[in-house]
Scaffold this motif. Sequence first.
Motif, PDB file in Angstrom:
ATOM      1  N   CYS A  87     136.067  57.312  41.301  1.00  0.00           N
ATOM      2  CA  CYS A  87     134.949  57.570  42.219  1.00  0.00           C
ATOM      3  C   CYS A  87     135.479  57.978  43.597  1.00  0.00           C
ATOM      4  O   CYS A  87     134.869  58.784  44.293  1.00  0.00           O
ATOM      5  N   GLU A  88     136.624  57.408  43.988  1.00  0.00           N
ATOM      6  CA  GLU A  88     137.206  57.678  45.298  1.00  0.00           C
ATOM      7  C   GLU A  88     137.840  59.070  45.365  1.00  0.00           C
ATOM      8  O   GLU A  88     137.712  59.790  46.346  1.00  0.00           O
ATOM      9  N   PHE A  89     138.538  59.441  44.295  1.00  0.00           N
ATOM     10  CA  PHE A  89     139.287  60.690  44.303  1.00  0.00           C
ATOM     11  C   PHE A  89     138.476  61.893  43.811  1.00  0.00           C
ATOM     12  O   PHE A  89     138.624  63.001  44.320  1.00  0.00           O
ATOM     13  N   VAL A  90     137.625  61.660  42.815  1.00  0.00           N
ATOM     14  CA  VAL A  90     136.907  62.762  42.169  1.00  0.00           C
ATOM     15  C   VAL A  90     135.432  62.766  42.544  1.00  0.00           C
ATOM     16  O   VAL A  90     134.818  63.825  42.678  1.00  0.00           O
ATOM     17  N   GLY A  91     134.867  61.576  42.702  1.00  0.00           N
ATOM     18  CA  GLY A  91     133.466  61.482  43.101  1.00  0.00           C
ATOM     19  C   GLY A  91     132.570  60.855  42.075  1.00  0.00           C
ATOM     20  O   GLY A  91     131.538  60.290  42.415  1.00  0.00           O
ATOM     21  N   ASP A  92     132.944  60.933  40.791  1.00  0.00           N
ATOM     22  CA  ASP A  92     132.094  60.359  39.756  1.00  0.00           C
ATOM     23  C   ASP A  92     132.778  59.153  39.130  1.00  0.00           C
ATOM     24  O   ASP A  92     133.999  59.060  39.069  1.00  0.00           O
ATOM     25  N   CYS A  93     131.958  58.199  38.685  1.00  0.00           N
ATOM     26  CA  CYS A  93     132.451  56.974  38.073  1.00  0.00           C
ATOM     27  C   CYS A  93     132.973  57.250  36.671  1.00  0.00           C
ATOM     28  O   CYS A  93     132.406  58.056  35.922  1.00  0.00           O
ATOM     29  N   ALA A  94     134.056  56.567  36.301  1.00  0.00           N
ATOM     30  CA  ALA A  94     134.632  56.750  34.964  1.00  0.00           C
ATOM     31  C   ALA A  94     133.730  56.163  33.885  1.00  0.00           C
ATOM     32  O   ALA A  94     133.788  56.591  32.728  1.00  0.00           O
ATOM     33  N   ARG A  95     132.903  55.204  34.237  1.00  0.00           N
ATOM     34  CA  ARG A  95     131.941  54.657  33.275  1.00  0.00           C
ATOM     35  C   ARG A  95     130.801  55.649  33.097  1.00  0.00           C
ATOM     36  O   ARG A  95     130.338  56.255  34.061  1.00  0.00           O
ATOM     37  N   LYS A  96     130.341  55.781  31.876  1.00  0.00           N
ATOM     38  CA  LYS A  96     129.334  56.798  31.553  1.00  0.00           C
ATOM     39  C   LYS A  96     127.984  56.194  31.187  1.00  0.00           C
ATOM     40  O   LYS A  96     127.245  56.728  30.379  1.00  0.00           O
ATOM     41  N   ASP A  97     127.659  55.069  31.824  1.00  0.00           N
ATOM     42  CA  ASP A  97     126.383  54.415  31.520  1.00  0.00           C
ATOM     43  C   ASP A  97     125.284  54.774  32.512  1.00  0.00           C
ATOM     44  O   ASP A  97     124.168  54.267  32.418  1.00  0.00           O
ATOM     45  N   GLY A  98     125.579  55.643  33.482  1.00  0.00           N
ATOM     46  CA  GLY A  98     124.569  56.084  34.433  1.00  0.00           C
ATOM     47  C   GLY A  98     124.367  55.165  35.617  1.00  0.00           C
ATOM     48  O   GLY A  98     123.462  55.398  36.438  1.00  0.00           O
ATOM     49  N   PHE A  99     125.197  54.120  35.756  1.00  0.00           N
ATOM     50  CA  PHE A  99     124.975  53.177  36.853  1.00  0.00           C
ATOM     51  C   PHE A  99     125.125  53.838  38.214  1.00  0.00           C
ATOM     52  O   PHE A  99     124.361  53.543  39.137  1.00  0.00           O
ATOM     53  N   GLN A 100     126.094  54.720  38.363  1.00  0.00           N
ATOM     54  CA  GLN A 100     126.321  55.342  39.668  1.00  0.00           C
ATOM     55  C   GLN A 100     125.074  56.062  40.153  1.00  0.00           C
ATOM     56  O   GLN A 100     124.627  55.864  41.287  1.00  0.00           O
ATOM     57  N   SER A 101     124.476  56.882  39.300  1.00  0.00           N
ATOM     58  CA  SER A 101     123.256  57.600  39.680  1.00  0.00           C
ATOM     59  C   SER A 101     122.100  56.646  39.903  1.00  0.00           C
ATOM     60  O   SER A 101     121.322  56.790  40.856  1.00  0.00           O
ATOM     61  N   PHE A 102     121.988  55.657  39.022  1.00  0.00           N
ATOM     62  CA  PHE A 102     120.926  54.658  39.151  1.00  0.00           C
ATOM     63  C   PHE A 102     120.990  53.976  40.503  1.00  0.00           C
ATOM     64  O   PHE A 102     119.983  53.865  41.220  1.00  0.00           O
ATOM     65  N   TYR A 103     122.187  53.516  40.898  1.00  0.00           N
ATOM     66  CA  TYR A 103     122.324  52.760  42.134  1.00  0.00           C
ATOM     67  C   TYR A 103     122.118  53.635  43.360  1.00  0.00           C
ATOM     68  O   TYR A 103     121.378  53.264  44.284  1.00  0.00           O
ATOM     69  N   ILE A 104     122.747  54.803  43.383  1.00  0.00           N
ATOM     70  CA  ILE A 104     122.634  55.680  44.555  1.00  0.00           C
ATOM     71  C   ILE A 104     121.191  56.149  44.734  1.00  0.00           C
ATOM     72  O   ILE A 104     120.671  56.171  45.856  1.00  0.00           O
ATOM     73  N   ASP A 105     120.534  56.515  43.638  1.00  0.00           N
ATOM     74  CA  ASP A 105     119.130  56.937  43.729  1.00  0.00           C
ATOM     75  C   ASP A 105     118.255  55.799  44.229  1.00  0.00           C
ATOM     76  O   ASP A 105     117.325  56.009  45.020  1.00  0.00           O
ATOM     77  N   LEU A 106     118.580  54.598  43.802  1.00  0.00           N
ATOM     78  CA  LEU A 106     117.784  53.432  44.184  1.00  0.00           C
ATOM     79  C   LEU A 106     117.880  53.177  45.687  1.00  0.00           C
ATOM     80  O   LEU A 106     116.870  53.067  46.380  1.00  0.00           O
TER      81      LEU A 106
ATOM     82  N   GLY B  39     143.501  55.615  57.495  1.00  0.00           N
ATOM     83  CA  GLY B  39     144.833  55.742  56.927  1.00  0.00           C
ATOM     84  C   GLY B  39     144.846  56.445  55.582  1.00  0.00           C
ATOM     85  O   GLY B  39     145.897  56.925  55.137  1.00  0.00           O
ATOM     86  N   MET B  40     143.682  56.547  54.925  1.00  0.00           N
ATOM     87  CA  MET B  40     143.586  57.199  53.611  1.00  0.00           C
ATOM     88  C   MET B  40     142.844  58.528  53.684  1.00  0.00           C
ATOM     89  O   MET B  40     142.488  59.100  52.662  1.00  0.00           O
ATOM     90  N   ARG B  41     142.623  59.024  54.902  1.00  0.00           N
ATOM     91  CA  ARG B  41     141.729  60.176  55.074  1.00  0.00           C
ATOM     92  C   ARG B  41     142.220  61.432  54.366  1.00  0.00           C
ATOM     93  O   ARG B  41     141.431  62.341  54.083  1.00  0.00           O
ATOM     94  N   GLY B  42     143.506  61.489  54.066  1.00  0.00           N
ATOM     95  CA  GLY B  42     144.032  62.686  53.402  1.00  0.00           C
ATOM     96  C   GLY B  42     143.534  62.852  51.983  1.00  0.00           C
ATOM     97  O   GLY B  42     143.390  63.976  51.496  1.00  0.00           O
ATOM     98  N   PHE B  43     143.247  61.736  51.305  1.00  0.00           N
ATOM     99  CA  PHE B  43     142.783  61.857  49.912  1.00  0.00           C
ATOM    100  C   PHE B  43     141.420  61.203  49.687  1.00  0.00           C
ATOM    101  O   PHE B  43     140.731  61.542  48.722  1.00  0.00           O
ATOM    102  N   ALA B  44     140.987  60.276  50.559  1.00  0.00           N
ATOM    103  CA  ALA B  44     139.647  59.681  50.431  1.00  0.00           C
ATOM    104  C   ALA B  44     138.664  60.533  51.235  1.00  0.00           C
ATOM    105  O   ALA B  44     138.101  60.095  52.241  1.00  0.00           O
ATOM    106  N   LYS B  45     138.477  61.771  50.780  1.00  0.00           N
ATOM    107  CA  LYS B  45     137.736  62.762  51.562  1.00  0.00           C
ATOM    108  C   LYS B  45     136.282  62.367  51.809  1.00  0.00           C
ATOM    109  O   LYS B  45     135.775  62.529  52.920  1.00  0.00           O
ATOM    110  N   ASP B  46     135.604  61.893  50.774  1.00  0.00           N
ATOM    111  CA  ASP B  46     134.191  61.555  50.934  1.00  0.00           C
ATOM    112  C   ASP B  46     134.017  60.395  51.914  1.00  0.00           C
ATOM    113  O   ASP B  46     133.121  60.417  52.772  1.00  0.00           O
ATOM    114  N   ASP B  47     134.870  59.393  51.782  1.00  0.00           N
ATOM    115  CA  ASP B  47     134.804  58.258  52.705  1.00  0.00           C
ATOM    116  C   ASP B  47     135.085  58.720  54.130  1.00  0.00           C
ATOM    117  O   ASP B  47     134.403  58.306  55.077  1.00  0.00           O
ATOM    118  N   HIS B  48     136.090  59.578  54.297  1.00  0.00           N
ATOM    119  CA  HIS B  48     136.473  60.063  55.629  1.00  0.00           C
ATOM    120  C   HIS B  48     135.324  60.829  56.285  1.00  0.00           C
ATOM    121  O   HIS B  48     135.006  60.617  57.460  1.00  0.00           O
TER     122      HIS B  48
END
Length: 464
Positions: A251-270, A396-405
């Motif tokens: 989720c940190e490096f690519v943006g999507d959760c490795a779990r495929k149960d839809g929780f990421q979309s469920f939580y963010i939409d909520l 300190g992680m801004r080079g690769f934690a782009k979304d957080d940065h």
Amino acid sequence: MEENSKVLIVNGSPKGDLSLSLQHSLYMLGQEPSIDYRVAQVGEVLSDREFDKEWLQKTMADIRWCDAIVFTTPVYTMLVPWQLMRLFSLINAMGEDKIFKDKWATGMLTCFHYYDHLAEAWIRATCEDLGMHYIEGRTADNADMLKSRERKDMRFFMHSFLDSCRNKAPVERKFAPLPDTPIPRFSPSPRQGKTKKDDSFKTVLLTDEYQKKGNLSGMIEVFLEAYPYQVQVIDINEFPFESGCKGCLQCEFVGDCARKDGFQSFYIDLVNSCDAIVYAMNLEKRYLKPIWKLFLDRTFANGHRTSMMGKHTGYLISGQLRNLPNVREFLEGKDQVGKENSVGIVSDEYEDSAYLESLITDLARRLDLSILENYQKSKTFLGLGGQKIFRDLIYGMRGFAKDDHRFYRKNKLYDFPQRKVGNQMFNILMGIPFSFKFFRREAHKKIPEMYILQHKHIVESHRQ
């Protein structure tokens, strides 16, 4: 010839052999003579809902075999990962808690010192409840092991722990046993029936118990009747969790959760669609029910971005909250770091049902007022300290934690003091005269009045 000490590393990290936490325990035990040790990969195996039952039996046999346990774990959402909590729950459900009794124990926790004290407190209290002899553990920043001084201290720590174990040194109990007195039964007055609710603000109520016979269900019904807005009630038990957080940071490096149960979309939409969230939670042993740990760990799918910023929250808690100050600190700290506006926590520890009902009704009233005024309560050290740890971490992680940065820049969370030009200029200009003692003496006389000058002006200019 004296027999070797037998040590079990219980690794709570879902990363298994790739666990940074594990490297610390392996290093320390690798420096010790006269020991045999084994590793139980608890976090890795119990990450999936379905797991190898033979593995559990082997792990229990390893617990029986050992003299001492080193609970080795990262810190997830201010506590140990759900997977480590699950191990204790599984063994308890089998009626085998006695396998822990009289074992020696300590903790080796890694994180960025973000609420690591709560994680170790949970491990220690749980161990003490099981009759173990727990010696204060060690917490480490991720880079600590790379420093020679830290390695020296790590070696001393482990040698001291094993020495205490071999010599059966006396160990102080830190946490009092939880009383076995039941929580008073909540008997609210009869409900008046449904009334039309305002839909101008969206509120979500997350719970682990709804429309059942427990106290929490009754508390929810009182809140729903008193609250003037429509509420979407979600029982988190009904979400089809694939499993727990793997700690993989996809989720940190690519943006999507490795779990495929839809929780990421469920939580963010909520959270993106609501104005307020009410949490209705049952306590269990030293924490909330384990389903909450699973839920909260999975919310990291949004990375270090405070998804609840500016939202309003409230809590209905069933259980011995007064005997669990660490749980209260977790709830308050979570809200403050996330810049949420919590209007309070109401627990069911009251003999007087009418008084508890009035507390819940008042919580609904105050949540309504906070939403209307968009009020934000002040922060304590719990929020400010946590925010500064995350601020430094993400920078300190801004080079690769782009979304957080990007999130931290957009919301002006990089509040480094050295970036405040006015403050820097003031310190430069005052540095020279303040190097002279006579100037400091004269300034000392005037500082109290000067310190409140601007504040006093505001007070005077805004009098009614």
